[in-house]
Design a protein around this motif. Structure first.
Motif, PDB file in Angstrom:
ATOM      1  N   SER A  95     -12.747  -9.545   1.325  1.00 12.34           N
ATOM      2  CA  SER A  95     -11.770  -9.031   0.364  1.00 12.34           C
ATOM      3  C   SER A  95     -10.645 -10.043   0.289  1.00 12.34           C
ATOM      4  CB  SER A  95     -11.256  -7.653   0.802  1.00 12.34           C
ATOM      5  OG  SER A  95     -10.672  -7.726   2.082  1.00 12.34           O
ATOM      6  N   CYS A  96      -9.740  -9.874  -0.662  1.00 12.41           N
ATOM      7  CA  CYS A  96      -8.751 -10.930  -0.889  1.00 12.41           C
ATOM      8  C   CYS A  96      -7.783 -11.077   0.274  1.00 12.41           C
ATOM      9  CB  CYS A  96      -8.011 -10.686  -2.202  1.00 12.41           C
ATOM     10  SG  CYS A  96      -6.698  -9.437  -2.125  1.00 12.41           S
ATOM     11  N   CYS A  99      -3.625  -8.533  -1.376  1.00 17.33           N
ATOM     12  CA  CYS A  99      -3.127  -7.537  -2.325  1.00 17.33           C
ATOM     13  C   CYS A  99      -2.542  -6.351  -1.555  1.00 17.33           C
ATOM     14  CB  CYS A  99      -4.239  -7.073  -3.264  1.00 17.33           C
ATOM     15  SG  CYS A  99      -5.497  -6.036  -2.475  1.00 17.33           S
ATOM     16  N   CYS A 102      -5.220  -4.387   0.470  1.00 19.85           N
ATOM     17  CA  CYS A 102      -5.693  -5.075   1.668  1.00 19.85           C
ATOM     18  C   CYS A 102      -4.629  -5.095   2.758  1.00 19.85           C
ATOM     19  CB  CYS A 102      -6.133  -6.495   1.328  1.00 19.85           C
ATOM     20  SG  CYS A 102      -7.691  -6.595   0.407  1.00 19.85           S
ATOM     21  N   GLU A 107      -9.205  -2.119   2.217  1.00 18.87           N
ATOM     22  CA  GLU A 107     -10.022  -3.149   1.566  1.00 18.87           C
ATOM     23  C   GLU A 107     -10.989  -2.572   0.551  1.00 18.87           C
ATOM     24  OE1 GLU A 107      -9.222  -4.678   5.832  1.00 18.87           O
ATOM     25  OE2 GLU A 107      -9.761  -2.760   4.887  1.00 18.87           O
ATOM     26  N   CYS A 110      -9.531  -2.992  -2.763  1.00 19.10           N
ATOM     27  CA  CYS A 110      -8.974  -4.329  -3.016  1.00 19.10           C
ATOM     28  C   CYS A 110      -8.748  -4.521  -4.508  1.00 19.10           C
ATOM     29  CB  CYS A 110      -9.930  -5.394  -2.490  1.00 19.10           C
ATOM     30  SG  CYS A 110      -9.391  -7.092  -2.835  1.00 19.10           S
ATOM     31  N   ASN A 112      -8.365  -7.082  -6.180  1.00 17.32           N
ATOM     32  CA  ASN A 112      -9.116  -8.206  -6.739  1.00 17.32           C
ATOM     33  C   ASN A 112     -10.623  -8.021  -6.577  1.00 17.32           C
ATOM     34  OD1 ASN A 112      -6.870 -10.031  -7.551  1.00 17.32           O
ATOM     35  ND2 ASN A 112      -6.350  -9.792  -5.388  1.00 17.32           N
ATOM     36  N   GLU A 123     -18.489 -16.220  -2.018  1.00 13.58           N
ATOM     37  CA  GLU A 123     -17.428 -17.228  -2.147  1.00 13.58           C
ATOM     38  C   GLU A 123     -17.738 -18.491  -1.353  1.00 13.58           C
ATOM     39  OE1 GLU A 123     -15.021 -16.990  -4.155  1.00 13.58           O
ATOM     40  OE2 GLU A 123     -14.926 -14.843  -4.658  1.00 13.58           O
TER      41      GLU A 123
END
Length: 350
Positions: A95-96, A99, A102, A107, A110, A112, A123
């Protein structure tokens, strides 16, 4: 980034059976752990993703987000795990981290978008993530969970989805010894909702459409069973419940259940995504300050809290173990609700 190859089971298309294939995993980074997967639970989400029932599936699809295994490698910055530890991975592998959700250990919300254990955006390697129907998985250690080793490890696996999906609303709505909780639907989610609510000290009632599940529900910890098709039984519990955990995975009428909530009570949907039919009647909600809400899985901290609680109270899922090669048969049986209450794959069979 360096990779290594592992065996997995996945689907190549919407209509294809799952079959053995090879996938790539990343070599661990400084923050990662590598896990040899021992057991993987089978969730309805696995089936829906493999068959693209919700749209958006990227193929090849390797499902599985109820993972229990043994750590085989740890990154140089990892301090909370060591090689040989038993660990779990649920629905979230990233997760990011920055934010508002988070930062508050949420999470699952999240802002994002969290990275799903499968069919999420990878990623690290590009492409999409592959799940637990595989020999090994590599995950950022923040998203890895400590598993109580006193529990049946195979039966722990479904806690990482079915367990946390029902634990999160129980905790959010502060269920405890004086609470009156009802559960709608007795399946993979419903049986965990009963066990966990009972473990928290609540008085627990199952709503069922037929009497056939009464004995099972009481063995799982339910204090009462109400047949929802019996008008007199439904009338007998009007205004009773603080919280209703609704695990039914298809469209259904929630109005009869709302009337059984007490003042400030909440009916929380955890099993169904979509529009309500028939339309929701707001009269009992307004006149009794009652709510209809939704909830999904929990964050990492909350999931760890649940696992620790289950370790202390010896709570696990009711499972049927299968071999990896029997997954397609298991999917067909799952569609017929022919499982008590969760399939778990013995990954040594792969």
């Amino acid at each position: 980034m360096n990779t290594f190859t592992v065996k997995a089971y996945g689907a190549e298309s919407t209509t294809a059976d799952l079959k053995e294939m090879n996938i790539e995993r990343r070599e661990i980074t400084s923050k990662d752990v590598e896990i040899e997967i021992l057991y993987c639970g089978v969730c309805h989400s696995d089936l829906h993703t493999a068959r693209n029932d919700w749209g958006g599936t990227i193929y090849p699809a390797v499902p599985g987000h109820e993972i229990v295994g043994r750590i085989t490698k740890v990154g140089s910055e990892v301090s909370k795990f060591k090689v040989g530890d038993i660990a779990g991975v649920g629905c979230i592998v990233d997760s990011c981290g920055h934010c508002n959700s988070c930062k508050h250990d949420l999470e699952q919300y999240c802002e994002n978008g969290f990275t799903g254990t499968y069919n999420g955006k990878d990623e690290h390697l590009g492409g999409h993530t592959f799940g637990g129907y595989s020999q090994k998985v590599v995950v950022d250690s923040h998203h890895v969970l400590k598993v109580p080793e006193n529990l049946d490890l195979a039966a722990v696996a479904p806690l990482l989805c079915a367990g946390i999906t029902t634990w999160s609303p129980l905790r959010h709505w502060n269920v405890g010894p004086n609470s009156k909780v009802a559960v709608v639907g007795l399946g993979g989610l419903g049986h965990m909702a009963i066990k966990l609510a009972k473990g928290l000290g609540a008085e627990v009632t199952l709503f069922s459409r037929t009497p056939g599940k009464t004995e099972d529900a009481k063995q799982l910890g339910a204090d009462h069973v109400i047949i929802s098709t019996d008008e007199s039984q439904m009338d007998s519990v009007k205004g009773k419940f603080d919280l209703i955990i609704d695990t039914v995975p298809y469209v259904h009428d929630v109005n009869p259940y709302v009337t059984t909530l007490n003042i400030n009570g909440t009916h929380v949907l955890v099993g169904y995504l979509g529009g309500l039919e028939p339309i929701l009647n707001t009269v009992p909600m307004i006149l009794g300050r009652k709510s209809v809400a939704g909830s999904v899985i929990g964050g990492i901290a909350e999931t760890q809290e649940m696992l620790d609680f289950c370790g202390e109270h010896n709570i696990v899922s009711e499972i049927e173990m299968i071999k990896m090669q029997d997954i397609n048969k298991a999917y067909e049986r799952m569609l017929k609700s022919d499982v008590r209450y969760r399939f778990v794959i013995d990954m040594q069979s792969l």
